[in-house]
Design a protein around this motif. Structure first.
Motif, PDB file in Angstrom:
ATOM      1  N   SER A   4       0.833  -1.214   0.000  1.00  0.00           N
ATOM      2  CA  SER A   4       0.000   0.000   0.000  1.00  0.00           C
ATOM      3  C   SER A   4       0.864   1.260   0.000  1.00  0.00           C
ATOM      4  O   SER A   4       0.509   2.259  -0.630  1.00  0.00           O
ATOM      5  CB  SER A   4      -0.915  -0.005   1.235  1.00  0.00           C
ATOM      6  OG  SER A   4      -1.768  -1.131   1.230  1.00  0.00           O
ATOM      7  N   TRP A   5       1.998   1.205   0.691  1.00  0.00           N
ATOM      8  CA  TRP A   5       2.873   2.386   0.771  1.00  0.00           C
ATOM      9  C   TRP A   5       3.501   2.697  -0.580  1.00  0.00           C
ATOM     10  O   TRP A   5       3.494   3.853  -1.029  1.00  0.00           O
ATOM     11  CB  TRP A   5       3.962   2.139   1.808  1.00  0.00           C
ATOM     12  CG  TRP A   5       4.976   3.228   1.873  1.00  0.00           C
ATOM     13  CD1 TRP A   5       4.860   4.422   2.517  1.00  0.00           C
ATOM     14  CD2 TRP A   5       6.268   3.241   1.254  1.00  0.00           C
ATOM     15  NE1 TRP A   5       5.999   5.178   2.349  1.00  0.00           N
ATOM     16  CE2 TRP A   5       6.875   4.476   1.571  1.00  0.00           C
ATOM     17  CE3 TRP A   5       6.966   2.324   0.478  1.00  0.00           C
ATOM     18  CZ2 TRP A   5       8.147   4.810   1.120  1.00  0.00           C
ATOM     19  CZ3 TRP A   5       8.237   2.658   0.029  1.00  0.00           C
ATOM     20  CH2 TRP A   5       8.816   3.885   0.351  1.00  0.00           C
ATOM     21  N   ILE A   6       4.034   1.696  -1.269  1.00  0.00           N
ATOM     22  CA  ILE A   6       4.712   1.940  -2.546  1.00  0.00           C
ATOM     23  C   ILE A   6       3.717   2.401  -3.600  1.00  0.00           C
ATOM     24  O   ILE A   6       4.060   3.151  -4.519  1.00  0.00           O
ATOM     25  CB  ILE A   6       5.466   0.672  -3.006  1.00  0.00           C
ATOM     26  CG1 ILE A   6       6.435   0.994  -4.142  1.00  0.00           C
ATOM     27  CG2 ILE A   6       4.488  -0.396  -3.462  1.00  0.00           C
ATOM     28  CD1 ILE A   6       7.580   1.864  -3.732  1.00  0.00           C
ATOM     29  N   GLU A   7       2.443   1.991  -3.472  1.00  0.00           N
ATOM     30  CA  GLU A   7       1.439   2.374  -4.455  1.00  0.00           C
ATOM     31  C   GLU A   7       1.119   3.862  -4.374  1.00  0.00           C
ATOM     32  O   GLU A   7       0.603   4.438  -5.331  1.00  0.00           O
ATOM     33  CB  GLU A   7       0.174   1.532  -4.218  1.00  0.00           C
ATOM     34  CG  GLU A   7      -0.790   1.495  -5.388  1.00  0.00           C
ATOM     35  CD  GLU A   7      -1.820   2.599  -5.327  1.00  0.00           C
ATOM     36  OE1 GLU A   7      -2.394   2.931  -6.380  1.00  0.00           O
ATOM     37  OE2 GLU A   7      -2.038   3.136  -4.221  1.00  0.00           O
ATOM     38  N   GLN A   8       1.446   4.510  -3.254  1.00  0.00           N
ATOM     39  CA  GLN A   8       1.206   5.944  -3.123  1.00  0.00           C
ATOM     40  C   GLN A   8       2.189   6.772  -3.942  1.00  0.00           C
ATOM     41  O   GLN A   8       1.903   7.928  -4.247  1.00  0.00           O
ATOM     42  CB  GLN A   8       1.322   6.354  -1.646  1.00  0.00           C
ATOM     43  CG  GLN A   8       0.246   5.785  -0.754  1.00  0.00           C
ATOM     44  CD  GLN A   8       0.433   6.198   0.688  1.00  0.00           C
ATOM     45  OE1 GLN A   8       1.534   6.514   1.123  1.00  0.00           O
ATOM     46  NE2 GLN A   8      -0.659   6.207   1.447  1.00  0.00           N
ATOM     47  N   TYR A   9       3.311   6.193  -4.301  1.00  0.00           N
ATOM     48  CA  TYR A   9       4.372   6.956  -4.947  1.00  0.00           C
ATOM     49  C   TYR A   9       4.624   6.549  -6.396  1.00  0.00           C
ATOM     50  O   TYR A   9       5.175   7.337  -7.155  1.00  0.00           O
ATOM     51  CB  TYR A   9       5.683   6.795  -4.156  1.00  0.00           C
ATOM     52  CG  TYR A   9       5.602   7.317  -2.750  1.00  0.00           C
ATOM     53  CD1 TYR A   9       5.758   8.667  -2.465  1.00  0.00           C
ATOM     54  CD2 TYR A   9       5.346   6.456  -1.687  1.00  0.00           C
ATOM     55  CE1 TYR A   9       5.678   9.145  -1.176  1.00  0.00           C
ATOM     56  CE2 TYR A   9       5.262   6.934  -0.381  1.00  0.00           C
ATOM     57  CZ  TYR A   9       5.424   8.272  -0.139  1.00  0.00           C
ATOM     58  OH  TYR A   9       5.339   8.746   1.141  1.00  0.00           O
TER      59      TYR A   9
ATOM     60  N   ALA B 182      11.466   7.842  -2.473  1.00  0.00           N
ATOM     61  CA  ALA B 182      10.071   8.017  -2.873  1.00  0.00           C
ATOM     62  C   ALA B 182       9.642   9.479  -2.813  1.00  0.00           C
ATOM     63  O   ALA B 182       8.816   9.921  -3.628  1.00  0.00           O
ATOM     64  CB  ALA B 182       9.167   7.168  -1.987  1.00  0.00           C
ATOM     65  N   ASN B 183      10.174  10.241  -1.882  1.00  0.00           N
ATOM     66  CA  ASN B 183       9.774  11.643  -1.715  1.00  0.00           C
ATOM     67  C   ASN B 183      10.673  12.625  -2.449  1.00  0.00           C
ATOM     68  O   ASN B 183      10.494  13.837  -2.309  1.00  0.00           O
ATOM     69  CB  ASN B 183       9.756  11.993  -0.225  1.00  0.00           C
ATOM     70  CG  ASN B 183       8.585  11.377   0.496  1.00  0.00           C
ATOM     71  OD1 ASN B 183       7.472  11.902   0.490  1.00  0.00           O
ATOM     72  ND2 ASN B 183       8.813  10.225   1.133  1.00  0.00           N
TER      73      ASN B 183
END
Length: 375
Positions: A278-283, A344-345
């Motif tokens: 879920s975290w990687i899908e945000q980026y 990612a950021n």
């Protein structure tokens, strides 16, 4: 649907196997089918719910944990139903060895009795999976418009600037995480008997505490995912696993520390995999290839790390290799996640382009004397 159907074929065929080669083929079919299911299920959840997939992803992986917790209990019940005074078997299903087999005829009778009980278990589970498979085939036949819509939305998404680096780092992250999870769950029973000098029933209870805390925390994570960011859940998990693994490595000789540390370690490991996806899908965009790499990394850790720990434990009998492995893998996750977060950021090309267009637009509006509403 195809993975469920392949698993059904394997389950229907296993009780009738008389040759080890045929059994190996059917087990390989089940393994491949479950690998497809693990990959496809994660991608399907992301494509269906998108940015709101967090609770659904946690629920998906909670079902895995609940099944892993319940399955040994059901197997124990099936074995217990076949026990008798004439044909006693071992208490621990993980080390099923015959205590006494008086004659060849007695062994044959026990084989047929066990086979009859397990036959119905395979048939019932296979029939259930066949029903689920048909249900997914029906959904697939009626979901062409939904697939076209998901493809169109996927084309609008932008990949992160360091997309391939993030995928590779998360691949390594899952390798260490799943390897540590399976290694601890596999060897904690032996550790409790050899190093902690526990009785067999106490060691089995300690193993159940680990997997029970693991499954329970995944159930709680379904509700936590609705109010916590995936990155926050990962941070809490890796901190909890690091602290508990350190306590297990240095204070496991104390029974209270061993019990509490095992429970905390199991709970801390529970949410990392679904939260990571879920975290990687945000980026960045998570497609089938990316999700398959995550599952491959997890499978490599699950396959190689327990084998390496078993080999080292055999060489160094007086060293608690499993506890030191938990510390090392926790340290690796603590190092990898901040690195992934930094990548990612970092501003990507699309962010820079949008920022420059916005600045040009504001400059033109100021030169023309118009505000944004008038424009």
């Amino acid at each position: 649907a195809l993975s469920m159907f392949g698993t059904t074929v394997g389950l229907y065929g296993i009780p009738w196997c008389e040759k080890s080669l045929l059994l190996t083929v059917l087990m390989s079919v089940i393994g491949a089918s479950m690998g497809i299911l693990d990959t496809g299920g994660n991608v399907l959840a992301l494509n269906t719910w998108g940015a709101e997939a967090g609770p659904h992803m946690q629920a998906l992986h909670f079902s895995f944990a609940a099944g892993a917790f319940v399955a040994p209990i059901l197997a124990k019940m099936a074995l217990g139903g076949s026990e008798s005074k004439d044909f006693p078997v071992a208490e621990n299903t993980n080390q099923s060895v015959w205590r006494s087999v008086p004659t060849a005829s007695a062994a044959s009778a026990l084989k047929h009795r066990l086979g009859a009980d397990f036959l119905w278990s395979y048939v019932v589970i296979g029939t259930y999976l066949l029903f689920v498979s048909f249900f997914f085939f029906i959904l697939y036949s009626k979901g062409s418009s939904a697939r076209d819509k998901s493809k169109a939305s996927l084309q609008k998404c932008m990949f992160a600037k360091y997309h391939y680096a993030l995928i590779t780092l998360l691949f390594i992250f899952f390798l260490f995480y799943v390897g540590a999870e399976v290694t601890y769950g596999s060897y904690i029973f032996t550790y409790a008997k050899v190093f902690a000098e526990m009785k067999e029933n106490e060691a089995a209870a300690l193993n159940s505490v680990f997997w029970g805390a693991f499954a329970a925390c995944r159930g709680v994570a379904i509700f936590c995912a609705a109010c916590l960011y995936p990155g926050t859940m990962i941070l809490l998990s890796i901190v909890g696993s690091a602290v508990s693994s350190l306590c297990l490595a240095f204070f496991a000789r104390y029974p209270a520390s061993l019990w509490v540390g095992t429970a905390v370690y199991g709970a801390s490991m529970a949410t990392i995999f679904p939260s990571g996806i879920s975290w990687i899908e945000q980026y960045t965009v998570v497609q089938g290839k990316s999700a398959s790499l995550f599952v491959i990394g997890a499978a490599l850790g699950e396959m190689c790390m327990p084998a390496a720990v078993g080999y080292l434990q055999g060489r160094f009998h007086h060293v608690p290799v499993v506890m030191y492995t938990a510390v090392v893998t926790s340290a690796m996750t603590v190092i990898l996640f901040p690195l992934m977060y930094k990548l990612a950021n970092s501003p990507g090309e699309s962010d820079l382009k949008e920022r420059s267009e916005s600045e040009d637009r504001k400059a033109l509006l100021s030169n023309s004397g118009l505000n944004e509403d008038e424009e």
